[in-house]
Motif scaffolding. Sequence first.
Motif, short mmCIF file in Angstrom:
data_model
loop_
_atom_site.label_atom_id
_atom_site.label_comp_id
_atom_site.label_asym_id
_atom_site.label_seq_id
_atom_site.Cartn_x
_atom_site.Cartn_y
_atom_site.Cartn_z
N ARG A 69 22.99 -13.36 88.29
CA ARG A 69 21.69 -13.08 88.89
C ARG A 69 21.02 -14.40 89.26
O ARG A 69 21.00 -15.34 88.48
N VAL A 70 20.44 -14.46 90.45
CA VAL A 70 19.66 -15.61 90.89
C VAL A 70 18.24 -15.12 91.15
O VAL A 70 18.02 -14.27 92.01
N LYS A 71 17.29 -15.65 90.39
CA LYS A 71 15.92 -15.19 90.48
C LYS A 71 15.39 -15.30 91.90
O LYS A 71 15.49 -16.34 92.53
N ALA A 190 16.57 -25.44 78.91
CA ALA A 190 16.19 -25.08 80.27
C ALA A 190 16.56 -26.23 81.20
O ALA A 190 16.31 -27.39 80.88
N ALA A 196 19.29 -29.09 87.67
CA ALA A 196 19.38 -27.79 88.32
C ALA A 196 19.90 -27.92 89.75
O ALA A 196 20.72 -27.10 90.20
N VAL A 201 21.41 -24.16 90.35
CA VAL A 201 20.65 -23.11 89.68
C VAL A 201 19.16 -23.39 89.86
O VAL A 201 18.77 -24.48 90.31
N GLU A 202 18.33 -22.42 89.52
CA GLU A 202 16.90 -22.60 89.59
C GLU A 202 16.43 -23.53 88.47
O GLU A 202 16.97 -23.48 87.36
N ALA A 205 16.44 -22.68 84.57
CA ALA A 205 17.49 -21.71 84.24
C ALA A 205 18.13 -22.07 82.90
O ALA A 205 18.20 -23.25 82.53
N ARG A 233 26.31 -24.83 82.87
CA ARG A 233 25.75 -23.55 83.31
C ARG A 233 26.15 -22.48 82.31
O ARG A 233 27.34 -22.27 82.03
N ASP A 235 26.02 -19.35 82.65
CA ASP A 235 26.67 -18.18 83.25
C ASP A 235 28.11 -18.48 83.66
O ASP A 235 28.80 -17.60 84.15
#
Length: 246
Positions: A69-71, A190, A196, A201-202, A205, A233, A235
């Motif tokens: 999922r990517v916000k 974070a 990031a 990534v955001e 994240a 990461r 994920d």
Amino acid sequence: MEPDVDDLGAGELKHVWVRRKIQELVAASSLRPGDALIGERQLEEEFGVSRITVRRAIADLVQDGALVRVKGKGTFVSHGMVRSTLHLASFNEDMRAAGFEPSTRVITATTTAPPREAAHHLGLPPHAEAHLVARLRLANGAPVSVDESWLPPSLLPGLLDHDLTGSLYRVLAASGYPVERVEQTVEAAAAPERIARLLDVEPGAPVLLFHRRSFSGRNEPGTPIEYSISTYRSDRYQISMHLGPH
């Protein structure tokens, strides 16, 4: 319309059925890593189930590393998750063992003032500099981690002249300082904005933060040879452990 009982496997829950159907949909659509999954509303209509069931199935696939999922953007097919056991190995060895093709992009290779923790581990005097090798590590072309390694120039004067896109451990071994022992901690963190961007990534994240203290020499305490900070990461990287009685 909810799926018929005959469509479900014996004792299969609806969200498990939807998870399987989403995997079949991804395969049938020939979606590649990085491609977007169709929206939740479309999935509801496609499978005739509730939004709650769809979301639970997607959450399971995200947890499994099949989707990410990517916000603010949606859900995408994952590049895959590397599952690694806790052991002493280089990134390249880890990736190949997991079935991925590793590659490395050097971000920085210089000599500069180290952070306090690195200076303390390496036993550097006040105001002394250390080699910094910062690299982006990739698996099948997708960013997995940012590794920042601090090393003592007095022991490794020619380090920065080597090809640093391969295994740093091999370079250390060739220089007469093979890594024989490490102390490592892992924590959730974070992603700061700079990291990031590199990991795609955001900012903020969730990531896994590794602090590693490496020693050369089989006899303890050994020679401190590297202090590294690796940001993975979450994920795309998972740690597994095998525990037994002791």
